[in-house]
Scaffold this active site. Structure first.
Site, PDB file in Angstrom:
ATOM      1  N   THR A 221      11.638   0.811  14.730  1.00 54.29           N
ATOM      2  CA  THR A 221      10.327   0.183  14.918  1.00 54.29           C
ATOM      3  C   THR A 221      10.476  -0.950  15.931  1.00 54.29           C
ATOM      4  O   THR A 221      11.186  -1.922  15.667  1.00 54.29           O
ATOM      5  CB  THR A 221       9.800  -0.347  13.567  1.00 54.29           C
ATOM      6  OG1 THR A 221       9.737   0.748  12.664  1.00 54.29           O
ATOM      7  CG2 THR A 221       8.429  -0.978  13.708  1.00 54.29           C
TER       8      THR A 221
ATOM      9  N   LYS B 151       8.081  -7.341   7.279  1.00 53.80           N
ATOM     10  CA  LYS B 151       8.628  -7.511   8.624  1.00 53.80           C
ATOM     11  C   LYS B 151       7.649  -7.002   9.685  1.00 53.80           C
ATOM     12  O   LYS B 151       7.431  -7.659  10.710  1.00 53.80           O
ATOM     13  CB  LYS B 151       9.944  -6.727   8.683  1.00 53.80           C
ATOM     14  CG  LYS B 151      10.530  -6.495  10.033  1.00 53.80           C
ATOM     15  CD  LYS B 151      11.862  -5.758   9.869  1.00 53.80           C
ATOM     16  CE  LYS B 151      12.376  -5.200  11.156  1.00 53.80           C
ATOM     17  NZ  LYS B 151      11.796  -3.944  11.578  1.00 53.80           N
TER      18      LYS B 151
ATOM     19  N   CYS C  47      10.195  -3.169   5.368  1.00 59.65           N
ATOM     20  CA  CYS C  47       9.241  -2.764   6.420  1.00 59.65           C
ATOM     21  C   CYS C  47       7.929  -3.545   6.432  1.00 59.65           C
ATOM     22  O   CYS C  47       7.603  -4.183   7.438  1.00 59.65           O
ATOM     23  CB  CYS C  47       8.950  -1.279   6.287  1.00 59.65           C
ATOM     24  SG  CYS C  47      10.449  -0.292   6.336  1.00 59.65           S
TER      25      CYS C  47
ATOM     26  N   ASP D 294      27.632   5.800  14.054  1.00 62.34           N
ATOM     27  CA  ASP D 294      27.425   4.398  13.694  1.00 62.34           C
ATOM     28  C   ASP D 294      28.700   3.635  14.028  1.00 62.34           C
ATOM     29  O   ASP D 294      29.811   4.169  13.853  1.00 62.34           O
ATOM     30  CB  ASP D 294      27.128   4.288  12.187  1.00 62.34           C
ATOM     31  CG  ASP D 294      26.383   3.017  11.847  1.00 62.34           C
ATOM     32  OD1 ASP D 294      25.275   3.099  11.316  1.00 62.34           O
ATOM     33  OD2 ASP D 294      26.933   1.919  12.125  1.00 62.34           O
TER      34      ASP D 294
ATOM     35  N   ASN E 282       1.629   0.630   9.032  1.00 61.59           N
ATOM     36  CA  ASN E 282       2.243  -0.167   7.963  1.00 61.59           C
ATOM     37  C   ASN E 282       1.370  -1.367   7.598  1.00 61.59           C
ATOM     38  O   ASN E 282       1.238  -1.721   6.428  1.00 61.59           O
ATOM     39  CB  ASN E 282       3.634  -0.643   8.390  1.00 61.59           C
ATOM     40  CG  ASN E 282       4.712   0.364   8.001  1.00 61.59           C
ATOM     41  OD1 ASN E 282       4.398   1.434   7.487  1.00 61.59           O
ATOM     42  ND2 ASN E 282       5.964   0.021   8.241  1.00 61.59           N
TER      43      ASN E 282
ATOM     44  N   GLY F 218       0.011  -4.952  -8.188  1.00 59.38           N
ATOM     45  CA  GLY F 218       1.371  -5.289  -8.601  1.00 59.38           C
ATOM     46  C   GLY F 218       1.736  -6.681  -8.139  1.00 59.38           C
ATOM     47  O   GLY F 218       0.863  -7.491  -7.823  1.00 59.38           O
TER      48      GLY F 218
ATOM     49  N   GLU G  67       8.703   6.727  12.690  1.00 59.45           N
ATOM     50  CA  GLU G  67       8.801   7.481  11.424  1.00 59.45           C
ATOM     51  C   GLU G  67       7.927   6.840  10.370  1.00 59.45           C
ATOM     52  O   GLU G  67       7.615   5.661  10.444  1.00 59.45           O
ATOM     53  CB  GLU G  67      10.268   7.580  10.991  1.00 59.45           C
ATOM     54  CG  GLU G  67      10.993   6.248  10.840  1.00 59.45           C
ATOM     55  CD  GLU G  67      10.610   5.503   9.597  1.00 59.45           C
ATOM     56  OE1 GLU G  67      10.209   6.159   8.625  1.00 59.45           O
ATOM     57  OE2 GLU G  67      10.710   4.261   9.594  1.00 59.45           O
TER      58      GLU G  67
HETATM   59  C1  UGA Z   1       6.759   1.939   4.167  1.00 58.59           C
HETATM   60  C2  UGA Z   1       5.704   2.989   4.601  1.00 58.59           C
HETATM   61  O1  UGA Z   1       5.020   3.497   3.463  1.00 58.59           O
HETATM   62  C3  UGA Z   1       6.368   4.151   5.357  1.00 58.59           C
HETATM   63  O2  UGA Z   1       5.369   5.040   5.835  1.00 58.59           O
HETATM   64  C4  UGA Z   1       7.156   3.566   6.539  1.00 58.59           C
HETATM   65  O3  UGA Z   1       7.831   4.580   7.253  1.00 58.59           O
HETATM   66  C5  UGA Z   1       8.195   2.574   6.029  1.00 58.59           C
HETATM   67  O4  UGA Z   1       7.505   1.519   5.317  1.00 58.59           O
HETATM   68  C6  UGA Z   1       8.943   2.036   7.208  1.00 58.59           C
HETATM   69  O5  UGA Z   1       8.338   1.360   8.031  1.00 58.59           O
HETATM   70  O6  UGA Z   1      10.110   2.398   7.399  1.00 58.59           O
HETATM   71  P1  UGA Z   1       8.489   1.730   2.132  1.00 58.59           P
HETATM   72  O7  UGA Z   1       8.784   0.364   2.637  1.00 58.59           O
HETATM   73  O8  UGA Z   1       9.617   2.638   1.788  1.00 58.59           O
HETATM   74  O9  UGA Z   1       7.620   2.564   3.218  1.00 58.59           O
HETATM   75  O10 UGA Z   1       7.639   1.522   0.828  1.00 58.59           O
HETATM   76  P2  UGA Z   1       6.182   1.887   0.287  1.00 58.59           P
HETATM   77  O11 UGA Z   1       6.287   2.977  -0.674  1.00 58.59           O
HETATM   78  O12 UGA Z   1       5.227   2.019   1.390  1.00 58.59           O
HETATM   79  O13 UGA Z   1       5.862   0.534  -0.517  1.00 58.59           O
HETATM   80  C7  UGA Z   1       5.822  -0.730   0.125  1.00 58.59           C
HETATM   81  C8  UGA Z   1       5.483  -1.831  -0.853  1.00 58.59           C
HETATM   82  O14 UGA Z   1       4.130  -1.749  -1.279  1.00 58.59           O
HETATM   83  C9  UGA Z   1       6.330  -1.811  -2.117  1.00 58.59           C
HETATM   84  O15 UGA Z   1       6.701  -3.124  -2.453  1.00 58.59           O
HETATM   85  C10 UGA Z   1       5.401  -1.230  -3.168  1.00 58.59           C
HETATM   86  O16 UGA Z   1       5.686  -1.623  -4.486  1.00 58.59           O
HETATM   87  C11 UGA Z   1       4.068  -1.791  -2.701  1.00 58.59           C
HETATM   88  N1  UGA Z   1       2.918  -0.961  -3.161  1.00 58.59           N
HETATM   89  C12 UGA Z   1       2.711   0.268  -2.653  1.00 58.59           C
HETATM   90  C13 UGA Z   1       2.049  -1.492  -4.098  1.00 58.59           C
HETATM   91  O17 UGA Z   1       2.226  -2.645  -4.581  1.00 58.59           O
HETATM   92  N2  UGA Z   1       0.974  -0.751  -4.495  1.00 58.59           N
HETATM   93  C14 UGA Z   1       0.754   0.495  -4.008  1.00 58.59           C
HETATM   94  O18 UGA Z   1      -0.254   1.124  -4.426  1.00 58.59           O
HETATM   95  C15 UGA Z   1       1.644   1.019  -3.068  1.00 58.59           C
END
Ligand code: UGA
Length: 441
Positions: free
Chosen positions: A122, A264, A261, A31, A209, A254, A150
């Site tokens: 991405t 965006k 992610c 980095d 996503n 929620g 990923e």
């Molecule tokens: C997300 C994807 O799940 C990953 O597969 C992907 O690799 C990643 O983006 C990325 O592009 O790098 P992440 O952003 O870490 O992962 O978070 P998530 O666990 O997917 O949650 C995303 C949002 O959805 C959060 O704000 C979470 O609170 C919300 N969410 C998720 C809900 O409101 N309800 C749910 O049932 C699930």
């Protein structure tokens, strides 16, 4: 064993680098941010990610993992160079490819032999093809570009990397053997490998996503409907999610989706479609629904507050198990309240995200507290915005004793509503039955 260089030590790069060393490869995580590299060399993490530090220390000790801010030396002699730098959106909602292009330029300049270049960042559809053309024209060596998106969730990233649902590889065919060597242990475990062309692999990431974001937006709309109609949200989720074609994941209502992610990537997909002249009204509305939700929640909170009141906010990160507040619904809701209700006092607590929250919500607007009870002291309303375990364990009697009015608004549906009601709280929870269902005319 392959010699792997990972360019970029953000969530994706760092987790990928550490986990690839755990799979037995010799990995350099590089980095240009010298401070970050210094932190990592001291066996400290610049991010919060469960299980990462332990693997990092183990693989540094085994001489399989190292960190460097010398990009040129890190690239030299690698079998595989993974690009995992950020692609933030610019003011027009397009992905900034500046850092990715910079990596490609460095590879062209410093690779010392034939190499496979793996793009994990991405990137918009067509980017990997463009990098391939660029390297064909500029490098003295045979550089083969593969797209390898990923699917790691922050907070579960180590587990997700070590236990993938699938590995997506976008290649013109030439990188296949090398990628199979990189992920050989997964092939042995029976993980499915999906080979596609580079453009398709790039679109798989955005579409995955966006689909998950759409599921969240959908269940949030259904939860409002369920509440008004006097239905049981738990049963509803069970009933919908038990259909194998739908599945139970991403059906938790929620305050909307956030993070670095989903918002965006949905925006970027809309931009890609605009550029291609393709109409995608459903996907466009996913963003709209999400933004409206935050306005709706801010309005509901505001309706319970009077001038001079204290509002207690429990949870600031965009989800639990992370310290990340980027595009956090909690931060968006707080910004709306700070603008609309300047006379209220906001006290907040988050077990992990306060250091980051303070950078975007300065302490002249929000008083950061040591725990949930301190945040709720003197408050007229307590609102839960992140699903942290510690909020499930709050003692209702103790909380009531410190609040001005015992009112709690659970935007994640995590507390035991009956226990709080019995303790004398006025409870409101997203998606859950109102006492009197609305009349249906
Ligand atoms: C997300 C994807 O799940 C990953 O597969 C992907 O690799 C990643 O983006 C990325 O592009 O790098 P992440 O952003 O870490 O992962 O978070 P998530 O666990 O997917 O949650 C995303 C949002 O959805 C959060 O704000 C979470 O609170 C919300 N969410 C998720 C809900 O409101 N309800 C749910 O049932 C699930």
């Amino acid at each position: 064993m392959l010699r792997v260089t990972v360019l970029g030590t953000g969530y994706v790069g760092l987790v990928s680098g550490v986990c690839l060393s755990e799979l037995g490869h010799r990995v350099i995580c590089a980095d240009k941010d010298k401070e970050k590299i210094k932190t990592l060399q001291q066996a400290k993490l610049p991010i919060h990610e469960d299980g990462l530090l332990c693997l990092l220390k183990k693989n540094v000790s085994a001489n399989r993992l190292s960190f460097s801010s010398n990009i040129e030396a890190s690239i030299h002699d690698s079998d595989i160079i993974i690009i995992a730098v950020g692609t933030p959106l610019d003011a027009d909602g397009n992905c900034t490819l500046e850092y990715v292009n910079d990596c490609a330029a460095k590879i062209a300049m410093h690779a010392s032999k034939d190499v496979v270049v793996v793009v994990k960042s991405t990137v918009p559809v067509g980017t990997c093809d463009r990098i391939q053309n660029y390297l064909d024209e500029t490098s003295h060596f045979n550089c083969v570009v593969a797209s390898n998106p990923e699917f790691l969730r922050e907070g579960n990233a180590v587990h997700d990397f070590m236990n993938p649902d699938r590995i997506v590889i976008g290649t013109d065919g030439r990188a296949k053997d090398c990628m199979l060597r990189l992920y050989g242990s997964y092939a042995m475990k029976g993980v499915s490998f999906i080979y596609a062309d580079r453009r398709t692999a790039e679109l798989i990431k955005y579409a995955s996503n966006t689909f998950l974001a759409m599921k969240v937006a959908f269940i949030n709309e259904i939860s409002d409907l369920s509440q008004r109609a006097g239905c049981d949200m738990q049963k509803l989720i069970e009933g919908i999610g038990s259909d194998k074609r739908i599945g139970p994941a991403f059906l938790k209502p929620g305050p909307g989706f956030g993070g670095s992610c989903f918002p965006k990537d949905v925006k970027a997909l809309i931009n890609i479609s605009d550029a291609l002249g393709v109409e995608i009204p459903l996907i466009r509305n996913v963003l709209h629904t999400n933004v409206m939700r935050q306005h709706h929640i801010a309005k509901a909170i505001k309706s319970k507050l009077h001038d001079g009141d204290v509002l207690a906010v429990l949870g600031l990160t965009y989800k639990a198990h992370t310290d990340d507040v980027r595009e956090s619904p909690a931060a968006a809701i707080l910004r709306l309240l700070i603008n609309d209700c300047p006379s209220i006092t906001i006290k907040a607590f988050d077990p992990c995200g306060m250091r980051n929250a303070e950078k975007i919500l300065p302490s002249k607007h929000v008083t950061y507290c040591g725990d949930a009870y301190e945040a709720c002291t003197g408050a007229s309303v307590a609102v839960i915005l992140t699903e942290w375990e510690c909020f499930k364990e709050i003692n209702p009697a103790l909380l009531k004793s410190v609040m001005k009015h015992p009112r709690i608004y659970d935007c994640r549906g995590i507390i035991d509503r009956e226990k709080f009601s019995k303790a004398g709280f006025h409870v409101r929870a997203i998606g859950y039955k109102a006492k009197e269902p609305a009349a249906i005319s």
